[in-house]
Design a protein around this motif. Sequence first.
Motif, short mmCIF file in Angstrom:
data_model
loop_
_atom_site.label_atom_id
_atom_site.label_comp_id
_atom_site.label_asym_id
_atom_site.label_seq_id
_atom_site.Cartn_x
_atom_site.Cartn_y
_atom_site.Cartn_z
N GLU A 50 -21.86 34.29 11.09
CA GLU A 50 -21.84 32.87 10.77
C GLU A 50 -21.25 32.04 11.90
OE1 GLU A 50 -19.91 32.32 7.01
OE2 GLU A 50 -21.01 33.97 6.05
N GLU A 51 -20.70 32.73 12.92
CA GLU A 51 -20.15 32.11 14.14
C GLU A 51 -19.06 31.09 13.83
OE1 GLU A 51 -23.71 30.65 16.14
OE2 GLU A 51 -23.68 32.46 17.38
N LYS A 52 -18.18 31.43 12.91
CA LYS A 52 -17.07 30.55 12.58
C LYS A 52 -15.89 30.81 13.51
CE LYS A 52 -18.33 29.95 7.73
NZ LYS A 52 -17.92 30.07 6.32
N THR A 53 -15.06 29.81 13.71
CA THR A 53 -13.88 29.96 14.56
C THR A 53 -12.78 30.69 13.81
OG1 THR A 53 -12.91 27.87 13.84
CG2 THR A 53 -14.44 27.78 15.70
N GLN A 54 -11.78 31.16 14.57
CA GLN A 54 -10.65 31.83 13.94
C GLN A 54 -9.92 30.89 12.98
OE1 GLN A 54 -8.03 33.55 16.83
NE2 GLN A 54 -9.51 35.09 17.51
N ARG A 55 -9.76 29.65 13.37
CA ARG A 55 -9.05 28.70 12.52
C ARG A 55 -9.81 28.45 11.22
NH1 ARG A 55 -5.03 25.08 13.31
NH2 ARG A 55 -5.04 25.47 15.56
N GLU A 56 -11.12 28.33 11.32
CA GLU A 56 -11.94 28.09 10.13
C GLU A 56 -11.85 29.27 9.17
OE1 GLU A 56 -16.47 26.60 9.01
OE2 GLU A 56 -15.95 27.15 11.07
N ILE A 57 -11.90 30.48 9.72
CA ILE A 57 -11.78 31.68 8.88
C ILE A 57 -10.41 31.75 8.23
CG2 ILE A 57 -11.83 34.20 8.89
CD1 ILE A 57 -13.79 34.03 11.22
N ASP A 96 -8.49 29.28 7.42
CA ASP A 96 -8.45 28.30 6.33
C ASP A 96 -9.16 28.84 5.09
OD1 ASP A 96 -7.04 26.57 7.87
OD2 ASP A 96 -8.77 25.36 8.49
N GLU A 97 -10.32 29.47 5.29
CA GLU A 97 -11.09 29.98 4.15
C GLU A 97 -10.39 31.15 3.46
OE1 GLU A 97 -15.05 30.93 5.25
OE2 GLU A 97 -15.57 28.87 5.85
N MET A 98 -9.72 32.00 4.25
CA MET A 98 -9.08 33.18 3.69
C MET A 98 -7.62 32.94 3.33
SD MET A 98 -10.79 36.07 6.24
CE MET A 98 -10.14 37.46 5.31
N LYS A 99 -7.14 31.69 3.55
CA LYS A 99 -5.78 31.30 3.18
C LYS A 99 -4.73 32.14 3.90
CE LYS A 99 -7.71 28.57 0.15
NZ LYS A 99 -7.87 27.12 0.45
N VAL A 100 -4.94 32.36 5.18
CA VAL A 100 -3.98 33.10 5.99
C VAL A 100 -3.76 32.33 7.29
CG1 VAL A 100 -4.62 35.36 5.05
CG2 VAL A 100 -5.82 34.46 7.05
N SER A 101 -2.81 32.80 8.11
CA SER A 101 -2.54 32.12 9.37
C SER A 101 -3.57 32.49 10.42
CB SER A 101 -1.14 32.52 9.88
OG SER A 101 -1.12 33.88 10.26
N MET A 149 -2.87 33.30 13.41
CA MET A 149 -2.35 34.45 14.14
C MET A 149 -2.78 35.75 13.46
SD MET A 149 1.57 35.34 15.24
CE MET A 149 1.63 33.87 16.26
N TYR A 150 -2.78 35.75 12.12
CA TYR A 150 -3.24 36.93 11.39
C TYR A 150 -4.70 37.22 11.69
CZ TYR A 150 -4.75 39.85 7.48
OH TYR A 150 -5.29 40.84 6.72
N ILE A 151 -5.51 36.18 11.71
CA ILE A 151 -6.94 36.35 12.01
C ILE A 151 -7.13 36.85 13.43
CG2 ILE A 151 -9.13 35.13 12.29
CD1 ILE A 151 -8.36 35.64 9.41
N SER A 152 -6.31 36.36 14.36
CA SER A 152 -6.40 36.81 15.74
C SER A 152 -6.11 38.30 15.85
CB SER A 152 -5.42 36.02 16.62
OG SER A 152 -5.48 36.47 17.95
N ARG A 153 -5.05 38.73 15.15
CA ARG A 153 -4.71 40.16 15.16
C ARG A 153 -5.80 40.98 14.47
NH1 ARG A 153 0.64 38.33 13.76
NH2 ARG A 153 0.24 38.95 11.60
#
Length: 257
Positions: A217-224, A226-231, A233-237
């Motif tokens: 879906e080519e979403k950004t880390q920040r967008e993901i 927000d959708e998953m209700k996490v930080s 930094m967590y998505i980056s890791r």
Amino acid sequence: MVDEKKTINLDVAEIDKLFEEYRKTKDINLRNELVNRHLYIAEIVAKKFINRGIEYDDLYQVACMALINAVERFEPNKGYKFTSFATPTIMGEIKRYFRDRASLIRLPRRIYETSAKIKLATEILSAKLKQPPKIEEIAQYIGITPEEVLEVMEASNNYLPQSLDQTMYEDEEMTLGDVLGKSDENLVQIENTETVKKAIDKLSPLEREFVQKRFFEEKTQREIADEMKVSQMYISRLEKKVLKKLKDLIDETKAPI
């Protein structure tokens, strides 16, 4: 915060708009921006080929040059995503790089062309007969004598180093595109897609959800995040963890038996 989310949601549309503008202006700054936004594709594809005798830095450089070429050739009005276009383009360029390095001595044209016909005939006959074809069967299919088949096979083996990715008779993953003079990008894309699908199937549900959002879906880390209700930094890791896991799974799939 609202304005920032709106900006994120427009990322895909913005990229399409940048491509359209670049096609019209050929502005080098636009091209560089598009390349920088998609460097992760070059990294993912290059890492697939590590531990095959060539340094990662060299592979990454080849992948980046292929990415630039993909940006210059991409036509957004065709209706498909840039990632779907760039991945097989980069894959094909890296395979050509391996093939060119393997050709220590250029074969005579007659030997080279006949060798390609033998390899293609072997592939077709193996599929048809459900077993490796005999020399006589290959010769009859091509229209030459068995002695000529043996001569060309011996000459090819003497000129080219043997590779685990280059087989003549073993019934394993086909690598004909790695040794023919021209790479079929459709076959490369199919091979790549099937390999990645098998690896993704082995991920956890959370990891598969992340891969779907990030790379399909080519979403950004920040967008993901927000959708998953996490930080973020967590998505980056999570992204680093998933990429490493996919790499290991793909390497296991590609490992010679």
